[in-house]
Design a protein around this motif. Structure first.
Motif, short mmCIF file in Angstrom:
data_model
loop_
_atom_site.label_atom_id
_atom_site.label_comp_id
_atom_site.label_asym_id
_atom_site.label_seq_id
_atom_site.Cartn_x
_atom_site.Cartn_y
_atom_site.Cartn_z
N GLU A 122 0.81 -1.21 0.00
CA GLU A 122 0.00 0.00 0.00
C GLU A 122 0.85 1.27 0.00
OE1 GLU A 122 -3.23 0.38 -0.21
OE2 GLU A 122 -3.83 -1.72 -0.11
N ILE A 123 1.98 1.24 0.68
CA ILE A 123 2.75 2.48 0.86
C ILE A 123 4.09 2.47 0.11
CG2 ILE A 123 1.65 2.97 3.06
CD1 ILE A 123 4.16 1.98 4.49
N ASN A 124 4.25 1.50 -0.79
CA ASN A 124 5.41 1.44 -1.69
C ASN A 124 6.72 1.34 -0.93
OD1 ASN A 124 6.97 1.43 -4.02
ND2 ASN A 124 6.82 3.64 -4.35
N CYS A 125 6.87 0.24 -0.17
CA CYS A 125 8.14 -0.05 0.49
C CYS A 125 8.48 -1.52 0.27
CB CYS A 125 8.11 0.28 1.98
SG CYS A 125 6.81 -0.53 2.93
N VAL A 126 9.72 -1.87 0.57
CA VAL A 126 10.19 -3.24 0.38
C VAL A 126 10.62 -3.78 1.74
CG1 VAL A 126 11.88 -4.73 -0.75
CG2 VAL A 126 10.98 -2.70 -1.95
N PRO A 127 9.92 -4.80 2.27
CA PRO A 127 10.28 -5.33 3.58
C PRO A 127 11.47 -6.28 3.50
CG PRO A 127 8.36 -6.48 2.74
CD PRO A 127 8.70 -5.43 1.72
N ASN A 128 12.42 -6.10 4.39
CA ASN A 128 13.57 -6.99 4.50
C ASN A 128 13.60 -7.52 5.93
OD1 ASN A 128 16.04 -8.31 4.33
ND2 ASN A 128 17.25 -6.45 4.58
N PHE A 129 13.13 -8.77 6.12
CA PHE A 129 12.99 -9.34 7.46
C PHE A 129 14.31 -9.95 7.93
CE2 PHE A 129 8.82 -9.37 5.51
CZ PHE A 129 8.03 -8.80 6.50
N VAL A 130 14.65 -9.66 9.18
CA VAL A 130 15.89 -10.17 9.77
C VAL A 130 15.55 -10.93 11.05
CG1 VAL A 130 18.16 -9.56 10.69
CG2 VAL A 130 17.16 -8.20 8.83
N ASN A 131 15.92 -12.19 11.11
CA ASN A 131 15.64 -13.03 12.28
C ASN A 131 16.57 -12.62 13.42
OD1 ASN A 131 14.68 -15.00 13.95
ND2 ASN A 131 15.40 -16.73 12.72
N THR A 132 15.98 -12.24 14.55
CA THR A 132 16.74 -11.71 15.68
C THR A 132 16.20 -12.27 16.98
OG1 THR A 132 17.07 -9.64 14.48
CG2 THR A 132 17.48 -9.59 16.84
N ALA A 133 17.09 -12.63 17.91
CA ALA A 133 16.65 -13.15 19.21
C ALA A 133 15.84 -12.10 19.95
CB ALA A 133 17.87 -13.56 20.04
N TRP A 134 14.79 -12.55 20.60
CA TRP A 134 13.88 -11.65 21.29
C TRP A 134 14.59 -10.79 22.35
CZ3 TRP A 134 9.09 -9.79 20.89
CH2 TRP A 134 8.52 -9.19 22.02
N ASP A 135 15.52 -11.39 23.09
CA ASP A 135 16.10 -10.66 24.22
C ASP A 135 16.96 -9.48 23.80
OD1 ASP A 135 18.31 -11.97 23.25
OD2 ASP A 135 18.78 -13.07 25.09
N GLY A 136 17.27 -9.35 22.50
CA GLY A 136 18.04 -8.20 22.05
C GLY A 136 17.35 -7.37 20.99
N ILE A 137 16.10 -7.70 20.72
CA ILE A 137 15.45 -7.11 19.55
C ILE A 137 15.16 -5.62 19.72
CG2 ILE A 137 13.01 -7.58 20.14
CD1 ILE A 137 12.76 -8.66 17.21
N PHE A 138 14.75 -5.20 20.93
CA PHE A 138 14.44 -3.79 21.13
C PHE A 138 15.71 -2.95 21.24
CE2 PHE A 138 10.52 -5.73 23.12
CZ PHE A 138 9.74 -5.54 21.99
N ALA A 139 16.75 -3.51 21.82
CA ALA A 139 18.03 -2.81 21.87
C ALA A 139 18.57 -2.59 20.46
CB ALA A 139 19.03 -3.60 22.72
N ALA A 140 18.43 -3.59 19.61
CA ALA A 140 18.89 -3.46 18.22
C ALA A 140 18.10 -2.39 17.48
CB ALA A 140 18.76 -4.80 17.50
#
Length: 249
Positions: free
Chosen positions: A64-82
């Motif tokens: 809808e908003i013309n972007c390209v998602p690039n998903f990166v698998n990351t451990a939960w315990d560091g995801i918000f810090a990242a």
């Protein structure tokens, strides 16, 4: 069963009137996700790609908003810090919107509301919260989640075992190291299907959580994503995805 595991509040009730969606001009968005949480996000063993409901939601928003998602698998315990360190543009990973998190991060509008549940072994299907509160029965959860917070509120910290990810918690349940796993009902249902005859969603109707997409505080990208989210709510795409995963439509 699946309808009961989604909160009574519907996504449609959360929808704001759709406006003209923003245009991110093909921008690539780096998206953090902990792909150990089916059906929200998991790694397809055949292709190695990250798949799931959250992935499909973000793909639909980007359409809808013309972007390209690039998903990166990351451990939960560091995801918000990242995220805070700029490693991601956003996080979508079954994240509950809470006042504590809103103090340091920005959230999109909710895209689904889920009700927490407790997964049990079939042989223990008659267990109640009282059995956990009485002691001697361990309730597992993933550390750093609202599930873990609720577990401590319900049965006391001494009766809770924490694990780095839900896969480890499920394995502990299968091995009888714990007696239950508290988890979003949508994912509990997925595990019940995967391990039919072994695990069951035994306790339902617990606290409901709205889930949102997470951004660094002050990031204007949240406005564009909210426009895309409003568009997929308005045209029925989000409801179709919910029906695809949980048969609620």
């Amino acid at each position: 069963m699946f309808k009961k595991l989604l909160a009574a509040a519907t996504v449609a009730a959360l929808a704001a009137p759709a406006a003209f969606a923003a245009d991110l001009e093909g921008r690539v968005l780096k998206i953090g996700t902990d792909a150990t949480y089916p059906p929200m996000e998991t790694v397809d063993e055949a292709t190695g790609k990250i798949v799931g409901f959250d992935v499909d939601v973000m793909n639909a928003i980007c359409a809808e908003i013309n972007c390209v998602p690039n998903f990166v698998n990351t451990a939960w315990d560091g995801i918000f810090a990242a995220l805070q360190q700029g490693e991601f543009d956003l996080v979508i990973s079954g994240v509950s919107i809470t006042p504590e998190r809103e103090e340091t991060m920005d959230f999109s509008e909710p895209y689904i509301v889920v009700s927490q549940a407790i997964l049990l072994r079939v042989d223990d299907a008659s267990m109640t919260l009282g059995d956990f509160k009485a002691g001697g029965k361990k309730l597992a959860a993933q550390t750093g989640t609202t599930n873990a917070q609720l577990a401590e509120e319900l049965v006391g910290r001494e009766n809770v075992s924490l694990y780095d990810n839900f896969s480890a918690a499920i394995l502990a349940l299968q091995n009888a190291d714990v007696h239950g796993v508290i988890i979003d009902g949508t994912s509990a249902a997925a595990y019940e299907q995967e391990f039919a005859g072994e695990l069951t969603v035994g306790i339902t109707g617990l606290k409901s959580d709205p889930l949102g997409i997470v951004f660094q505080e002050g990031d204007a990208t949240v406005d564009a994503v909210n426009e895309g989210l409003a568009a997929i709510k308005a045209d029925g795409t989000l409801d179709k995805l919910i029906g695809q995963y949980w048969g609620t439509n």
